[in-house]
Design an enzyme around this catalytic site. Structure first.
Site, PDB file in Angstrom:
ATOM      1  CE  LYS A 201     137.342  53.219 -26.710  1.00  0.00           C
ATOM      2  NZ  LYS A 201     137.305  54.035 -27.932  1.00  0.00           N
ATOM      3  CE  LYS A 255     138.607  56.003 -24.144  1.00  0.00           C
ATOM      4  NZ  LYS A 255     138.388  56.248 -25.533  1.00  0.00           N
TER       5      LYS A 255
HETATM    6  C1  PBG Z   1     135.996  56.667 -29.844  1.00  0.00           C
HETATM    7  C2  PBG Z   1     136.503  57.165 -28.536  1.00  0.00           C
HETATM    8  C3  PBG Z   1     135.799  57.183 -27.342  1.00  0.00           C
HETATM    9  C4  PBG Z   1     136.609  57.869 -26.432  1.00  0.00           C
HETATM   10  C5  PBG Z   1     137.802  58.215 -27.075  1.00  0.00           C
HETATM   11  N1  PBG Z   1     137.725  57.742 -28.404  1.00  0.00           N
HETATM   12  C6  PBG Z   1     134.426  56.758 -26.981  1.00  0.00           C
HETATM   13  C7  PBG Z   1     133.909  55.432 -27.361  1.00  0.00           C
HETATM   14  O1  PBG Z   1     134.631  54.472 -27.612  1.00  0.00           O
HETATM   15  O2  PBG Z   1     132.687  55.344 -27.417  1.00  0.00           O
HETATM   16  C8  PBG Z   1     136.198  58.175 -25.024  1.00  0.00           C
HETATM   17  C9  PBG Z   1     136.886  59.296 -24.359  1.00  0.00           C
HETATM   18  C10 PBG Z   1     136.213  59.820 -23.155  1.00  0.00           C
HETATM   19  O3  PBG Z   1     135.189  59.297 -22.665  1.00  0.00           O
HETATM   20  O4  PBG Z   1     136.723  60.822 -22.638  1.00  0.00           O
HETATM   21  N2  PBG Z   1     136.565  55.619 -30.468  1.00  0.00           N
END
Ligand code: PBG
Length: 329
Positions: A201, A255
């Protein structure tokens, strides 16, 4: 590898007719490839638009059956729940995450009671929807604490598993949390609850609209770079994945999606494990905006989604999933 040459070899031969193109196509999309994210919020009979995400809404729990019915009818294998908790429920420690009557827990109980195993439910394991600072973990002197955060995430995981969550998806990026969560699940009788690790991530600016949707946008100070990955790195992604596999992850997530197709490909090639890609909120909104509202060009959407499959993703989390019948038609 390459055999034959022009003029005896003409690659356009197999492209000439539609039937022939269909015959040799290497990748395709079906509803089985999609996970639908659902934003939930408190109240009754509401469908709140999210400014930065066209056609995406926050739903109150009484509206959930409508959405789940549709997801099942479309043939989607799974939905993902994301809560928009009221500001007054958020605090420094994110304690609402451990309240068995929080939004996600109520939604889990309700969906499981009504639908049993007709559709899978995935829930994030992270504290950001619940903290007053919008970070995914506990904070000391501006730094997100690793081991202390994991202790809370273990309890959040056990609670969500107890409420009926099928796939726990730690999206927090703490070191070592997959192993500890797996161990706690097994010890407490949840050995069939899957873990989908957000193993790769990146600290991405493509998450903006999501933070708006869960209401953490205005709260977040600084950024998440001391726990989420640096988008300049690739080898590090493979190290993250190999650790999470050893710790017991069933599926790994990459992601965001579109700017990271190279990462999806190397994860798949190196580990031969189920890989999920997240077409995140910023990608979704960009695509929506790139398309003339009256002349929705679904081919642009299909082209982007197929690229995930070509790269090696087994499934895609996408805000288009609830309209996938119209897009694929
Ligand atoms: C939170 C989380 C995030 C997303 C999914 N779970 C955002 C972040 O880490 O700030 C992002 C999903 C998206 O942008 O569609 N842990």
């Amino acid at each position: 590898m390459i055999t034959g040459k022009y003029p005896s070899l003409r690659l356009r031969r197999s492209r000439k007719n539609d039937w022939s193109r269909r015959l040799i196509e290497e990748n395709n999309l079906t509803p089985n490839d999609f996970v639908l994210p659902i934003f939930i919020t408190d109240g009754k009979n509401k469908k709140q638009p999210i400014k930065s995400m066209p056609n995406v809404y926050r739903h109150t729990l009484d509206k959930l059956p409508l959405i789940i019915d549709k997801a099942i009818k479309l043939g989607l294998p799974m939905v993902a729940l994301f809560p928009n908790e009221e500001k007054k429920k958020k605090n420094l420690l994110g304690t609402e995450a451990l309240n068995e009557n929080n939004l996600v827990c109520r939604a889990l109980r309700m969906i499981k009671k009504k639908y049993n195993d007709e559709i899978g439910i995935m829930c994030d394991v992270a504290l950001d929807p619940y903290t007053s600072h919008g970070h995914d973990g506990l904070i000391k002197d501006g730094y997100v604490l690793n081991d202390e955060t994991i202790e809370v995430l273990i309890n959040q995981s056990l609670l969500q598993a107890e409420m009926g969550c099928d796939i726990l998806a730690p999206s927090d990026m703490m070191d070592g949390r997959i192993g500890k969560i797996r161990k706690a699940l097994d010890k407490n009788g949840y050995n069939m609850t899957q873990i989908l690790s957000y193993a790769v991530k990146y600290a991405s600016s493509f998450y903006g609209p999501f933070r708006d949707a869960v209401g953490s946008k205005g709260l977040l100070k600084n950024n998440k770079k001391n726990y989420q990955m640096d988008f300049k790195n690739k080898d590090e992604a493979l190290r993250e994945v190999s650790l999470d596999i050893k710790e017991g992850a069933d599926i790994v997530m990459v992601k965001p999606g579109l700017p990271y197709l190279d990462i999806i490909k190397s994860v798949k090639e190196n580990f031969k494990i189920p890989v999920m890609a997240y077409q995140v909120s910023g990608e979704y909104s960009l695509l929506c905006n790139a398309i003339n509202k009256d002349l929705i060009n679904k081919n642009v959407i299909i082209e982007s989604l197929i690229s995930f499959k070509r790269a090696g993703a087994n499934a895609i989390v996408s805000y288009y999933a609830d309209r996938i019948d119209k897009i694929l038609k």
